[in-house]
Scaffold this active site. Sequence first.
Site, short mmCIF file in Angstrom:
data_model
loop_
_atom_site.label_atom_id
_atom_site.label_comp_id
_atom_site.label_asym_id
_atom_site.label_seq_id
_atom_site.Cartn_x
_atom_site.Cartn_y
_atom_site.Cartn_z
N CYS A 184 15.17 34.59 28.13
CA CYS A 184 15.05 34.20 29.85
C CYS A 184 15.99 35.12 30.60
CB CYS A 184 15.16 32.80 30.08
SG CYS A 184 14.70 32.43 31.74
N HIS A 219 12.00 29.65 25.86
CA HIS A 219 13.30 29.62 25.35
C HIS A 219 13.06 28.69 24.02
CE1 HIS A 219 16.13 29.88 28.63
NE2 HIS A 219 14.97 29.42 29.54
N GLU A 241 15.43 28.07 21.87
CA GLU A 241 16.73 27.28 21.42
C GLU A 241 16.37 26.07 22.05
OE1 GLU A 241 16.44 29.45 23.82
OE2 GLU A 241 17.55 28.80 25.86
#
Lengths: 987, 267
Positions: free
Chosen positions: B95, B222, B224
Amino acid sequence: MAHRICIFTHVNDTKSQVMTDKLRSLEFPIEKATVAEVYTVNKDFNNRELTKISEMLSNPISQKFLIDEPNREIDFDYALEIGFLPGVTDNIATTARETIENYLKEKFKNEESVHTSTLIFLKGQNLNEEIIKNIGDSLANSLIQRIHIKSHEQFATDNGMDTVVPKVKLKAHPKADKVELNIPEEELLKMGKEGIADEDGERRGPLALDKDSMETIKKYYNEVEHRPPYDIELEALAQTWSEHCKHTIFASEIDEIKDGIYKHYIKRATKDIRNAKGDKDFCVSVFKDNSGGIIFDENWVITDKAETHNSPSALDPFGGAITGIVGVNRDTVGFGLGAKPIINKYGFCVGEPTDKEPLYRDKNLTDKLLSPSRILEGVVEGVNAGGNQSGIPTPQGFVYFEDRYKGKPLIFVGTIGLIPKEINGQPGWEKSARPGDKIVVIGGRVGQDGIHGATFSSEALSSGSPATAVQIGDPITQKKASDAIVKEARDKGLYNSITDNGAGGISCSVAEMAKECGGCTVELNKVPLKYPNLEPWKIWVSESQERFTLAIPPEKIDEFFKLMEKWGVEATIIGEFNDSTRCIVNYNGETIMDMDMQFLHYGNPKKILKTTYTRPTHKEPDINKPADLTDTLHSMLSRPNIASFEFISKQYDHNVQGITGTKPLQGPGRVNAKATVTLPFPGSTKGIICSQGINPRYSDIDTYHMAASAIDTAVRNAISVGADPDYIALMDNFCWCSSDDPERLGQLKAAAKACYDYATAYSAPFISGKDSMFNDFKGFNQEGKRIKISVPPTLLISSLSVIDDITLSLSLDPKFEGDLIYILGETANELGGSEYFASLGYIGNSVPKVDAQKALKLYKLYHEALKARLISSSYSPEFGGIGAALARKAIAGQIGMEINLNRVPHTKNLNREDHLLFSETQSRFIVTIDPKRKEEFEKHFANVIFAQIGTITEDQNFIIKGFNGENIIKSNVKTLEEYYKKTFKDF
Amino acid sequence: MKPKALILTGYGINSEEETAYCFDRTGSEAQIIHINDIIENPSLLQKFQILAFPGGFSYGDDTGSGNALANKIKNNLKKEFLKFATEEKLIIGICNGFQILVNLGLAPAINNEYGTPQAALMHNNTTRFTCTWVHLKNQNSNCVWTRNIEMIQLPIAHGEGNFYAPPEIMEELNTNNQITLKYVKEDGTPANGQLPFNPNGSAQDIAAICDPSGRIFGLMPHPERFNCFTNKEGWEKEKEILIRQGKELPKDGDGLKIFANASKYFQ
């Protein structure tokens, strides 16, 4: 000399497109708008340096720049530039300046600066200066921004726009003045109301000190100090004693209640609950700190705090809201030794979005209020910028629309934090400044922004409201400071105490901390300033944002400062804590404040308040049941308080920190949820549940039941997703109006009593709260007639809970065809204050009443059922009753249902289908279950009122059968969804 | 031995902790380090095999997303980062980290021109910051980070994710198989720029790219933030299906697969 760097985007120029669309939607005759970013760099550079700087500030692929020369290629009729007024926070300029400094490896000098502005080239038919001025007014806020317009000819003649350097120039008066209080009474009162007079007679802005307070101060200086006070001392007392800081109305004796509403109802509720819970008490820190704290697990504590930022948001919605959200984040970092903010929450009470009728602050109708839709747009964007940039997920929030929020909106912001139970062998929530500790301020610098914020919040909003009260938060400066604290300095044990700088600035934070050790001495000229010549009293009370005050032992100063430097955080020693019992402030070698700490904190005169409360009787609607209830349901779904606000949920990042669980938008149909679950530790299943409850319209009938419903709503929404009824904490945010009126105080007392009654009934302790007592607007309508608009007495209840296993938590969307739909709880004839009655233009009288004992029995059974995985989806009806709740469930699951209204258990006095559909009776759930678990489910709930009311169907039809078994509502999921989502489709 | 991953932080980066968690969980050893610590001691970089630019709002996106932090790196650590990029090491930019990578010219680095920006992540064509979930499809690139992933669902949260590059760069990206993930519909068919599947108007539905070597990976979504089962949008329904089938609920999220590929690379 200053240079202008003008940056244009030449591919995918979205900003220009958006501007064009926006101006057209506002019905301006614009063919094309071209937006350029302007950096005014007020420092000498050579051409090579300027080119390099421009390259750094633009994108090589998509942008081009011009240095000190106008754009000669663009086709336009008028150029409009919007820049900041001197002293207004300009975050982009700060970053640009840092980038330039980093490149030059040299700091800017004091007189050097960077400023940003937006230049818009406008092309259109028959444009004239007046239209462009109107465009400027609709884009800019004159309290914080300047507008500059040039026609094409003028632009050509002048060789472009002017170079404007908006630097703050203050007349040199950086000294403290003595203020004579032995003056005629009316003069003394005027000083309290309008502020200290400068030499030229101009008033400095409200002290908000009443007659008793002014007399008490006069007496203290005459009899104890034997000298007149300095201006800074009066300003400090005004801050410390303000309604905003002291909560006089909540604290004062009221009728028969000697210890005041706050102690008697709110704090006592918590005390009684904690005593009753005994070793099951989960509170660790209540009411005394910046947030309240409860136990999360054996190692961690979670904190919660909700604030309002109403008056500033009315003036500048973006600035007010961003300052609000980053401000309440500081209440988290300022809790105990510093908690890490992990969840943001919001709530916006604003006027009807379609309301275009203007209101004015002044009699001459020049100072127009922002429209409700512009306020909404601004506050939504403010919380977006503040929350997203800070990297704190924002899963939970609401919007509420009502006419009476038009003059003054209520902007709620809240933050949940996480802190270790034990830090360096000490409880994480305990802290104390010690004599000899240095007073250190970190974060942003001090300017004129936010002067009189605390005293301003305590006064009704009128044309006298000071513009300096407007401030704009800087989330990145705060993020740096907050990270430096909670990610490093805290666990290294580098300080003894910390608090945030909010209302009243360092005057409040230093004085508050000095209470812990018994005194302080401050060297005011050490405080870093944004610009020179700021008067000492302003330095002391300024509310410039993003600052924390810490107490640091001398031996740890070096390590602390080194750490701050690494994190890019400015830190300054401004004095020392001691046990002198005095609060002493020096400025340029002169003592300008020397006050007894006792007097400062506790010297304010005690008030005795008297109340009355006459409960009104409203007209009952004399309207027959609508012929077509399908239409009625459709239009109910489009009502602003029921409709989807996905446009907000979707622009607030709720996934950041990787801890999202049960989300703000649920099911394939993406329906706004009322409660959310967050997992603070990646990889763990233990979650935090939060929810909110608010029912302002019920106040029109009875504030006692309004408060009871708010509590029940916050509690049952949390329980609905999986909260344990024995483990729920609450927060109260009272936003009242005209709190000097005995009737309003009577309403307040009734609401507070309900807080005691229902919190104790549910064993849900209050852990923190806030009140804001004067949410009134005084001004003029478009005929120039004087008007006063008071918000409806509003109470936001926030709930906080913990769930051991998030996989037990429930979303609201029904999951499979064939599942059975049940309602738990009985529906009463309670349409008073409902959305349905409001849609008919009535208030009514039958406000929902909560039977806590009955509710609690259901809640406990419900929780057991949830743990046994008997339930597949759950949603609790509120505004719009079971009609709106069932429709939302169908939309969320994108699945049809067939309901038989005859089966819905209801009280005998409820005999109309529309009333049964839209009654807002509390303490009910609508759940769906696996048909295989039918018997088990029904056996489980055998001792409470419940019924199977329908089934999930395999088609997309939404059918409700009436009392006679015929279809009274026949719609389908797509149509329901259209009505549910159309209200804010273009927001 | 476990590969060591350096997770950058400071100045508004905000996803360093969950990114570190994902590396630790999948066989690497993560360490979060402030950018100023690296500026003070650039040799720190040599201890690491993996460098991660996490998500966040570095400098509040002021002067363009990822631009100000990229400038800070260019002004202080350009040489060291270029060296890291061209060694047998891995870099991921997520990002805001992707925006930084692009501004630094570490991706796409067509013709191995590391250090020259060749693309831009522009304002979403919706003009709004958007937080939602997307479906992604692997484009069979040679990217190390996306090995053995065909389709994956991940969250996005950005205001500037609209990938743009001049035509000649776009062509090279395609020719060299440097487009790694594209936004697609749920069934894997192309999003064709259509909302909500392509959430930002990105050219050719590009969600992620890599450098010519496949070791440097930049993506807008994302991974994560999908570190466990219950992070996923709609997990409640999947749970209900599994429970009715009498099956166990999974623990990990699909996002971890991307981080697992990093540690596997060094095995």
